[in-house]
Structures are given as structure tokens and as C-alpha cells.
Design an enzyme around this catalytic site. Structure first.
Site, PDB file in Angstrom:
ATOM      1  CG  MET A  48      -8.961   6.897   6.185  1.00 20.25           C
ATOM      2  SD  MET A  48     -10.045   5.535   5.606  1.00 20.25           S
ATOM      3  CE  MET A  48     -10.978   5.195   7.047  1.00 20.25           C
ATOM      4  CG  ASP A  92      -2.204  -0.570   0.979  1.00 16.68           C
ATOM      5  OD1 ASP A  92      -2.807  -0.444   2.272  1.00 16.68           O
ATOM      6  OD2 ASP A  92      -2.418  -1.249   0.164  1.00 16.68           O
ATOM      7  CE  LYS A 101      -7.510   0.422  -1.343  1.00 12.25           C
ATOM      8  NZ  LYS A 101      -8.256  -0.035   0.074  1.00 12.25           N
TER       9      LYS A 101
HETATM   10  N1  SAH Z   1      -5.023   0.196   8.905  1.00 10.48           N
HETATM   11  C1  SAH Z   1      -4.490   1.282   9.326  1.00 10.48           C
HETATM   12  C2  SAH Z   1      -5.553   2.512   8.800  1.00 10.48           C
HETATM   13  C3  SAH Z   1      -5.912   2.664   7.536  1.00 10.48           C
HETATM   14  S1  SAH Z   1      -6.830   4.133   7.164  1.00 10.48           S
HETATM   15  C4  SAH Z   1      -4.006   1.453  10.569  1.00 10.48           C
HETATM   16  O1  SAH Z   1      -4.340   0.609  11.537  1.00 10.48           O
HETATM   17  O2  SAH Z   1      -3.109   2.476  11.183  1.00 10.48           O
HETATM   18  C5  SAH Z   1      -5.992   5.226   6.944  1.00 10.48           C
HETATM   19  C6  SAH Z   1      -5.849   6.295   7.855  1.00 10.48           C
HETATM   20  O3  SAH Z   1      -4.958   6.085   8.725  1.00 10.48           O
HETATM   21  C7  SAH Z   1      -5.115   7.719   7.145  1.00 10.48           C
HETATM   22  O4  SAH Z   1      -6.056   8.325   6.587  1.00 10.48           O
HETATM   23  C8  SAH Z   1      -4.627   8.489   8.666  1.00 10.48           C
HETATM   24  O5  SAH Z   1      -5.816   9.044   9.230  1.00 10.48           O
HETATM   25  C9  SAH Z   1      -4.547   7.260   9.253  1.00 10.48           C
HETATM   26  N2  SAH Z   1      -2.764   7.077   9.467  1.00 10.48           N
HETATM   27  C10 SAH Z   1      -2.203   6.135   9.032  1.00 10.48           C
HETATM   28  N3  SAH Z   1      -0.941   6.197   9.155  1.00 10.48           N
HETATM   29  C11 SAH Z   1      -0.496   7.526   9.659  1.00 10.48           C
HETATM   30  C12 SAH Z   1       0.535   8.295  10.037  1.00 10.48           C
HETATM   31  N4  SAH Z   1       1.584   7.836   9.991  1.00 10.48           N
HETATM   32  N5  SAH Z   1      -0.018   9.589  10.701  1.00 10.48           N
HETATM   33  C13 SAH Z   1      -0.939   9.940  10.982  1.00 10.48           C
HETATM   34  N6  SAH Z   1      -2.274   9.251  10.435  1.00 10.48           N
HETATM   35  C14 SAH Z   1      -1.956   7.981   9.723  1.00 10.48           C
END
Ligand code: SAH
Length: 245
Positions: free
Chosen positions: A170, A34, A56
Site C-alpha cells: 500500500m 474484495d 476497497k
Molecule cells: N492481505 C494482502 C495484502 C493487503 S494490503 C496480502 O496478503 O497480499 C494491499 C496491498 O497488497 C496493495 O496495496 C499492494 O501493495 C499489495 N498487493 C496485493 N496484491 C498485489 C499484487 N498482485 N501485485 C502487487 N501488489 C499487490
């Protein structure tokens, strides 16, 4: 037929990859990854490992989920060890369940490997505990990305009156609406909010404000970013440790 490892890559800092995830990455014949999975992880793969990017963007999917499911399935027909590397944890808004169901229906063996979710680790790197004794007894992780039909909110806003910490993933592009909704159900305008961009990485940036002013302060931060709403945000004053001031 191969086996698929539906693997959490953690939130950014490569050292937050689990020992188990690192093992399957090293053994992989193909890695399907991803945008949110740290690309440095791919350097751990063996020579000859194939890489397939199914990234994505936040607001639009460059590959529809159905095509990603099919790409994983096709990889499993071709290779023995297939790693599906996903940002954070596969089950936290990661669509890992959908991928698992697709594979089960086609008799492909799989394992889930949990990852460190951004929902907890990103606030933690910003010095914001999602729970704290005497301040909050629970937290919620909510999608800020709602269905295209703007009149129908899937989020039960009325349930959010409690003092739970709320973590929106998100949600940056809907920050204004989110704050307005929370004020609308009775939260004070001064209620603390933090937006954390690129958490756990060298470019991490945290902006702190209130339901009233956070939009102006944080709207231009780069993604990925998440939003933390709750009194725990104030603890950052004492617990901030990772970002350089
Ligand atoms: N499965 C992932 C989340 C997927 S949804 C998890 O468990 O972390 C994707 C969202 O995760 C992004 O839109 C953002 O809101 C958040 N996100 C993921 N990585 C991030 C990061 N390093 N810093 C801030 N937000 C993050």
C-alpha cells in the site's frame, strides 16, 4: 447460524488459491469479496451462490470496515456457509483479525484459511527472493499507508538501518517519501529498489531502480503494487522468470 470462512484468495494468479480455499468457495452459499481477490475465483462457486462486493480502493475505503464486519455477520445469520474472500492472506494487512473479533463477540463460528501473501509471492514472481543466503537474513513487511496526520509517522524509520529486505504494501502513492526517509537514515542513494505492479497476473510489471531514481521510473505504474527495498532486488538479473521482457 452459519459459519464464516475468513479465506485468503492469494495474490492474483488463480492457481495460487489453496486447495482448502477452493473447497470452501465451492461449498459457499454467499461469498463476500474484495477488489484484490481474483474475480475468476467466483466462477468456482455453486449455482445460486450470492456474491457481495465490499471492495476497497487503495486510498479510500468504499465500505468502512465496520460495515464489512456487519455484512459478514448478517450473512452468517442468513446462510450456512459464508466465505469472506480476501486478497493474499487474511492476516497480512487484511484486517482478518478485526473481522474475527467482530464475529466472536456475536457468537458466530469461524475458521481462518491462510492465503499466499503478495508480500512474498509477488517478489517471487518477479525473481526477487525476500531472503537469500549471504545477502539478507530477514525481511520486514511494512504498510506504506500511514495515518492521515502527516506529522506523525507510525513507521519507526530509525529501525530500518539494517540490511533486512523491506517490503512495503500500500505504498506506491508514498514512494517518494519512503525513498527520502530511507536515504535520510543513511541508506546509499544507489540502494536497489523494485516496484512490482499487478504481480502474479498477466499484466505484471516490474520496474527496478535505486532509492534515488525509482520514483521517476515507477510513479505511473497501476495498482495494486508493492515496493521491495534491498540487495536481493539485484538477484532478479539471474532469477527473472515470469514476466515477458
Ligand atoms: N492481505 C494482502 C495484502 C493487503 S494490503 C496480502 O496478503 O497480499 C494491499 C496491498 O497488497 C496493495 O496495496 C499492494 O501493495 C499489495 N498487493 C496485493 N496484491 C498485489 C499484487 N498482485 N501485485 C502487487 N501488489 C499487490
Amino acid at each position: 447460524m452459519g459459519k464464516v470462512y475468513l479465506t485468503g484468495a492469494g495474490p492474483g494468479d488463480i492457481e495460487l488459491l489453496t486447495v482448502k480455499a477452493l473447497r470452501v468457495v465451492k461449498e459457499a452459499d454467499v461469498i463476500i469479496y474484495d477488489r484484490l481477490a481474483n474475480p475468476e475465483i467466483l466462477k468456482e462457486a455453486k449455482n445460486g451462490c450470492e456474491f457481495i462486493y465490499v471492495g476497497k480502493e487503495d486510498s479510500h475505503h468504499t465500505l468502512p470496515q465496520e460495515e464489512i464486519n456487519e455484512a459478514i455477520y448478517q450473512a452468517a445469520l442468513k446462510y450456512e456457509n459464508v466465505v469472506r474472500l480476501k486478497g493474499g492472506d487474511p492476516f497480512v494487512f487484511g484486517r482478518g483479525g478485526e473481522e474475527g473479533i467482530y464475529l466472536r463477540e456475536r457468537n458466530i463460528r469461524f475458521e481462518f484459511i491462510p492465503g499466499v501473501t503478495s508480500a512474498i509471492a509477488v517478489p517471487e514472481y518477479a525473481g526477487i527472493p525476500v531472503t537469500h543466503r549471504g545477502i539478507t537474513v530477514s525481511f520486514r513487511v511494512v504498510t506504506g499507508h500511514e495515518s492521515k496526520n502527516k506529522d506523525q509517522s507510525q513507521i519507526p524509520w530509525e529501525n530500518y538501518k539494517s540490511d533486512d529486505t523491506i517490503i512495503f504494501l500500500m505504498g506506491l502513492h508514498r514512494l517518494k517519501v519512503i525513498c527520502r526517509k530511507l536515504i535520510g537514515i543513511g541508506k546509499p542513494k544507489e540502494y536497489p529498489v523494485a516496484v512490482i505492479s499487478k504481480g502474479t497476473t498477466a499484466e505484471a510489471k516490474t520496474v527496478v531502480g535505486t532509492l534515488e531514481d525509482i520514483y521517476e521510473k515507477a510513479k505511473d505504474l497501476p495498482t495494486p503494487a508493492l515496493i521491495v527495498v534491498g540487495e536481493v532486488v539485484k538477484l532478479r538479473e539471474q532469477l527473472s522468470w515470469f514476466e515477458k521482457a
